[in-house]
Design an enzyme around this catalytic site. Structure first.
Site, mmCIF file in Angstrom:
data_model
loop_
_atom_site.group_PDB
_atom_site.id
_atom_site.type_symbol
_atom_site.label_atom_id
_atom_site.label_comp_id
_atom_site.label_asym_id
_atom_site.label_seq_id
_atom_site.Cartn_x
_atom_site.Cartn_y
_atom_site.Cartn_z
ATOM 1 N N ASP A 1 1.226 35.824 -36.848
ATOM 2 C CA ASP A 1 0.277 35.993 -35.805
ATOM 3 C C ASP A 1 0.968 35.633 -34.480
ATOM 4 O OD1 ASP A 1 -2.057 37.031 -34.842
ATOM 5 O OD2 ASP A 1 -3.320 35.107 -35.404
ATOM 6 N N HIS B 1 -4.444 38.350 -28.245
ATOM 7 C CA HIS B 1 -3.920 38.581 -29.574
ATOM 8 C C HIS B 1 -4.676 39.671 -30.135
ATOM 9 C CE1 HIS B 1 -6.800 35.851 -31.744
ATOM 10 N NE2 HIS B 1 -6.963 35.396 -30.854
ATOM 11 N N CYS C 1 -0.939 42.286 -33.438
ATOM 12 C CA CYS C 1 -0.894 40.868 -32.668
ATOM 13 C C CYS C 1 0.384 40.713 -32.011
ATOM 14 C CB CYS C 1 -0.916 39.787 -33.780
ATOM 15 S SG CYS C 1 0.445 39.713 -34.900
#
EC number: 2.3.2.13
Length: 416
Positions: A340, A359, A149
């Protein structure tokens, strides 16, 4: 052959999986009143406890590589150093021919997904341009990308994300009213209750809007500014015209020093110290609030209501205490991912729900049980839904040269 490793004891049974169907923002989902909780990152992606340990270790390794001057994180009091070397199964994706076209993405419920190799092909066709010319993704860039990510944001922004200029929105009145007028759920401790109410008082939509508004002001200030002094003067003029509280930030603050601290601003083939050659762009970080290893263990498990709140006037979040420490397990076998990242760039789509966030699911390990890295392109509601691993969502401004195309005005989800 690799044997599957021990399974996680997931924190939420029968949880809403954030990759399917409609999901509200991470803050709203936490206090929606429907009795359902968000699923963990591991549960959603079918990860084991060993997988989570490896992902967190690789995230820490990336932090060390990307920000060599940043102090290492402190281990929780109950933790010891990893019993094995941080994941040795990560691989750098191979180079892709510049003229090879991507295959169709797999799309479902507001998200389009593909393997990292196919993302590289799309990146080369759409985002790689420097001064209008397509570039093959270099080995160094593919190495950055392989970290998952954070790798997606890393390869598109240039340097490892520093998160210094972060924005969020917190409703103080809602927080106080909900504490006063609602009660803990059955079997919910006071710490769990306060953490949940705090999480529900953040609004990612408003935090994102604040970052977009500030980036717009910065981009106006960059126009026709050929030295940093002119840029700062332009910026103060724009803030004055908008009666923006950021005008009162100290001249040494991250807000005013962000441009000069951007490596590509100083590079000859980047900004070359000319602000007009740069543009402000946005990415997002989801993370856990309870990172104070000397504080309450309950806050490490259920969240710290006071931590990482934005300034009520400016919306700025002090990220100096963010050490990327994951949520502490409340039960044996629980495991939580430490963060994240999602890349937004400089899209001009006015409707936040129609914007696309790029991502990854985890680092690239095609020859291990974890498997190859996948890249997601999610609509904002899907991105902001988050996971139970995180209770904070910050929207961060950084700068890239205008000659790069990693942040185009329009992003098409997937590949036709």
């Amino acid at each position: 052959m690799h044997k599957r490793r021990r399974l996680l004891a997931f924190a939420t049974v029968g949880a809403v999986i954030c990759t399917a169907g409609f999901t509200p923002s991470v803050s709203q989902a936490a206090s929606s009143g429907d009795g359902e909780e968000k699923g963990s990152y591991a549960e959603t992606h079918g990860l084991t406890a060993d997988d989570v340990e490896s992902i967190n270790a690789l995230n820490e390794r990336a932090l060390t590589l990307g920000q060599p001057g940043k102090p290492p994180k402190e281990l929780p009091p109950s933790a010891s150093a990893p019993s094995r070397a941080p994941s040795d199964d990560r691989e750098t994706p191979p180079a892709e021919p510049l003229d090879r076209m991507p295959e169709a993405y797999r799309a479902y419920g507001g998200r389009a997904t593909t393997v990292v190799n196919n993302y590289i092909r799309k990146w080369q066709q759409v985002y790689s341009h420097r001064d209008g010319k397509k570039q093959q993704m270099t080995e160094e860039q593919r190495e950055k990308l392989s970290y998952g990510c954070v790798g997606v944001t890393w390869v598109n922004s240039g340097p490892y994300p520093t998160n210094r200029l972060a924005f969020a929105s917190f409703d103080e009145n809602k927080y106080k009213n909900d504490l006063k007028n609602t009660s803990p759920r059955p079997d919910e401790t006071r710490a769990e209750f306060e953490g949940r109410i705090a999480k529900g008082s953040f609004d990612e939509g408003k935090g994102f809007k604040r970052a977009r508004d500030v980036a717009s002001v910065m981009n106006k200030a960059l126009e026709n500014a050929h030295d940093e002094g002119t840029y700062i003067n332009n910026l103060k003029t724009e803030l004055t015209n908008n009666n923006d509280a950021l005008l009162r930030e100290d001249s040494r603050s991250n807000f005013y020093s962000a441009l000069r601290n951007t490596p590509s601003f100083k590079e000859r083939d980047g900004g070359n110290y000319d602000p007009s050659k740069m543009k402000a762009v946005i990415y997002s970080k989801h993370f856990w609030s309870g990172q104070d290893q000397r504080g309450s263990s309950d806050k490490r498990k259920y969240g710290d209501p006071e931590a990482f709140r934005p300034d009520q006037g400016t919306g700025l979040v002090d990220m100096s205490k963010d050490r990327s420490i994951p949520r502490s397990p409340a039960k044996p076998g629980e495991g939580w991912v430490n963060f994240d990242y999602g890349w937004f760039g400089a899209q001009t789509e006015a409707d936040a729900d129609k914007t696309t966030w790029t991502h990854g699911d985890h680092y690239h390990a095609p020859n291990s049980d974890l498997g190859p890295m996948h890249v997601h392109e999610s609509k904002f509601r899907k991105w902001s839904a988050g996971y139970a691993d995180f209770d904070r969502g910050a929207y961060v401004i950084t700068f890239i040269p205008k000659s790069w195309n990693t942040a185009p005005a329009k992003v098409e989800q997937g590949w036709p």
